[in-house]
Design an enzyme around this catalytic site. Structure first.
Site, PDB file in Angstrom:
ATOM      1  N   HIS A   1      -4.655  21.829 -14.113  1.00 50.05           N
ATOM      2  CA  HIS A   1      -3.459  22.690 -14.239  1.00 50.05           C
ATOM      3  C   HIS A   1      -3.770  24.088 -13.735  1.00 50.05           C
ATOM      4  CE1 HIS A   1       0.303  24.488 -15.521  1.00 50.05           C
ATOM      5  NE2 HIS A   1      -0.509  25.550 -16.241  1.00 50.05           N
TER       6      HIS A   1
ATOM      7  N   GLU B   1       1.513  31.269 -20.684  1.00 48.58           N
ATOM      8  CA  GLU B   1       0.115  30.157 -21.121  1.00 48.58           C
ATOM      9  C   GLU B   1      -0.966  30.484 -21.754  1.00 48.58           C
ATOM     10  OE1 GLU B   1       2.168  27.243 -17.567  1.00 48.58           O
ATOM     11  OE2 GLU B   1       0.098  27.970 -17.343  1.00 48.58           O
TER      12      GLU B   1
ATOM     13  N   ARG C   1      -8.250  18.811  -6.451  1.00 47.02           N
ATOM     14  CA  ARG C   1      -7.472  17.626  -6.654  1.00 47.02           C
ATOM     15  C   ARG C   1      -7.937  16.606  -5.468  1.00 47.02           C
ATOM     16  NH1 ARG C   1      -1.819  20.523  -8.479  1.00 47.02           N
ATOM     17  NH2 ARG C   1      -2.001  20.236 -10.698  1.00 47.02           N
TER      18      ARG C   1
ATOM     19  N   THR D   1      -0.145  19.217  -5.690  1.00 49.55           N
ATOM     20  CA  THR D   1       0.283  18.509  -6.892  1.00 49.55           C
ATOM     21  C   THR D   1      -0.018  17.005  -6.809  1.00 49.55           C
ATOM     22  OG1 THR D   1       2.141  19.991  -7.358  1.00 49.55           O
ATOM     23  CG2 THR D   1       1.805  17.802  -8.681  1.00 49.55           C
TER      24      THR D   1
ATOM     25  N   ARG E   1      -4.363  28.164  -7.260  1.00 49.86           N
ATOM     26  CA  ARG E   1      -3.408  27.148  -6.636  1.00 49.86           C
ATOM     27  C   ARG E   1      -4.056  26.675  -5.416  1.00 49.86           C
ATOM     28  NH1 ARG E   1       0.435  25.155  -9.946  1.00 49.86           N
ATOM     29  NH2 ARG E   1       1.296  24.432  -8.246  1.00 49.86           N
TER      30      ARG E   1
ATOM     31  N   TYR F   1       5.049  21.693 -21.296  1.00 45.90           N
ATOM     32  CA  TYR F   1       5.770  21.247 -20.311  1.00 45.90           C
ATOM     33  C   TYR F   1       7.238  21.244 -20.082  1.00 45.90           C
ATOM     34  CZ  TYR F   1       1.570  19.979 -17.325  1.00 45.90           C
ATOM     35  OH  TYR F   1       0.224  20.301 -16.761  1.00 45.90           O
TER      36      TYR F   1
ATOM     37  N   ASN G   1      -3.843  14.406 -12.217  1.00 47.05           N
ATOM     38  CA  ASN G   1      -4.360  15.142 -11.002  1.00 47.05           C
ATOM     39  C   ASN G   1      -5.325  16.181 -11.567  1.00 47.05           C
ATOM     40  OD1 ASN G   1      -2.417  16.741 -12.326  1.00 47.05           O
ATOM     41  ND2 ASN G   1      -1.022  16.975 -10.530  1.00 47.05           N
TER      42      ASN G   1
ATOM     43  N   LYS H   1      -7.748  18.626 -16.888  1.00 45.54           N
ATOM     44  CA  LYS H   1      -6.785  17.487 -17.824  1.00 45.54           C
ATOM     45  C   LYS H   1      -7.465  16.375 -18.269  1.00 45.54           C
ATOM     46  CE  LYS H   1      -2.745  18.746 -15.244  1.00 45.54           C
ATOM     47  NZ  LYS H   1      -1.452  18.156 -14.287  1.00 45.54           N
TER      48      LYS H   1
HETATM   49  P1  GDP Z   1       1.566  21.393 -10.658  1.00 43.12           P
HETATM   50  O1  GDP Z   1       2.230  22.943 -10.705  1.00 43.12           O
HETATM   51  O2  GDP Z   1       1.296  21.661  -9.243  1.00 43.12           O
HETATM   52  O3  GDP Z   1       0.749  20.898 -11.868  1.00 43.12           O
HETATM   53  O4  GDP Z   1       3.009  20.702 -10.457  1.00 43.12           O
HETATM   54  P2  GDP Z   1       4.390  20.671 -11.323  1.00 43.12           P
HETATM   55  O5  GDP Z   1       4.456  21.991 -12.289  1.00 43.12           O
HETATM   56  O6  GDP Z   1       5.500  20.243 -10.345  1.00 43.12           O
HETATM   57  O7  GDP Z   1       4.161  19.119 -12.341  1.00 43.12           O
HETATM   58  C1  GDP Z   1       3.451  19.430 -13.528  1.00 43.12           C
HETATM   59  C2  GDP Z   1       2.669  18.204 -13.657  1.00 43.12           C
HETATM   60  O8  GDP Z   1       3.612  16.926 -13.856  1.00 43.12           O
HETATM   61  C3  GDP Z   1       1.792  17.989 -12.428  1.00 43.12           C
HETATM   62  O9  GDP Z   1       0.659  18.528 -12.442  1.00 43.12           O
HETATM   63  C4  GDP Z   1       1.769  16.288 -12.796  1.00 43.12           C
HETATM   64  O10 GDP Z   1       0.629  16.133 -13.637  1.00 43.12           O
HETATM   65  C5  GDP Z   1       2.763  15.630 -13.215  1.00 43.12           C
HETATM   66  N1  GDP Z   1       3.942  15.515 -12.066  1.00 43.12           N
HETATM   67  C6  GDP Z   1       4.421  16.337 -11.137  1.00 43.12           C
HETATM   68  N2  GDP Z   1       5.322  15.474 -10.373  1.00 43.12           N
HETATM   69  C7  GDP Z   1       5.029  14.365 -10.823  1.00 43.12           C
HETATM   70  C8  GDP Z   1       5.723  13.135 -10.460  1.00 43.12           C
HETATM   71  O11 GDP Z   1       6.476  12.870  -9.484  1.00 43.12           O
HETATM   72  N3  GDP Z   1       5.636  11.912 -11.227  1.00 43.12           N
HETATM   73  C9  GDP Z   1       4.555  12.046 -12.184  1.00 43.12           C
HETATM   74  N4  GDP Z   1       4.254  10.649 -12.900  1.00 43.12           N
HETATM   75  N5  GDP Z   1       4.023  13.058 -12.497  1.00 43.12           N
HETATM   76  C10 GDP Z   1       4.146  14.193 -11.951  1.00 43.12           C
END
Ligand code: GDP
Length: 140
Positions: free
Chosen positions: A117, A128, A104, A93, A87, A51, A114, A11
């Site tokens: 992805h 994707e 991370r 996350t 993962r 997203y 973070n 990212k």
């Molecule tokens: P991942 O699969 O671990 O990347 O997590 P998710 O699919 O739940 O979320 C996608 C991305 O959205 C994450 O990698 C973060 O960059 C962002 N994100 C997820 N949860 C939050 C949150 O609660 N707050 C904020 N600001 N960003 C979030």
């Protein structure tokens, strides 16, 4: 188990802070083969599309802003159980909850910024990979 493909993004935060090389090294050490890799930059539309599952969330506008703020590195990765293994090496996350030694935990600033992805299931990995790479790209 047979070889599996997954999709990953380094990212904008990690590219900006110069951790792309560290992240790629950790992925290679974890046994991933890099099938394809490219630096690119998402438009607002592309980030919103990528997203889309999060479009109702309060953090969506901020996430889209973050993902478009600078260049990213997109990768097609291959190994046994690639989706689950990626993962694991990424970590939770929220880096505050990520295990020691994960990407991370080592390089992420916050739950949003973070650094990496990774696809979360075979269906999303396929979609994707196709979003960013052609069949020719994935022949390596
Ligand atoms: P991942 O699969 O671990 O990347 O997590 P998710 O699919 O739940 O979320 C996608 C991305 O959205 C994450 O990698 C973060 O960059 C962002 N994100 C997820 N949860 C939050 C949150 O609660 N707050 C904020 N600001 N960003 C979030």
């Amino acid at each position: 188990m047979s070889q599996q493909r997954t999709f990953s993004i380094i990212k904008p935060d990690a590219v900006k802070t110069g951790h792309a090389g560290d992240i790629i090294a950790l992925l290679e050490k974890a046994g991933f083969k890099i099938l394809a890799l490219r630096m690119t930059r998402l438009t607002e539309k592309q980030a919103q599309g990528f997203y889309a599952v999060h479009r109702e969330k309060g953090f969506f506008p901020s996430l889209v802003r973050f993902m478009t703020e600078g260049p990213i590195i997109v990768m097609a990765l291959e190994r046994e159980s690639a989706i689950q293994k990626l993962r694991e090496v990424m970590g939770a996350t929220n880096p505050a909850n990520a295990a020691e030694g994960t990407i991370r935990k080592s390089f992420a600033e916050s739950i949003e910024r973070n650094c990496i992805h990774g696809s979360d299931a075979p269906e999303t990995a396929e979609v994707e990979l196709r979003y960013f790479f052609s069949t020719l790209d994935l022949q390596n």
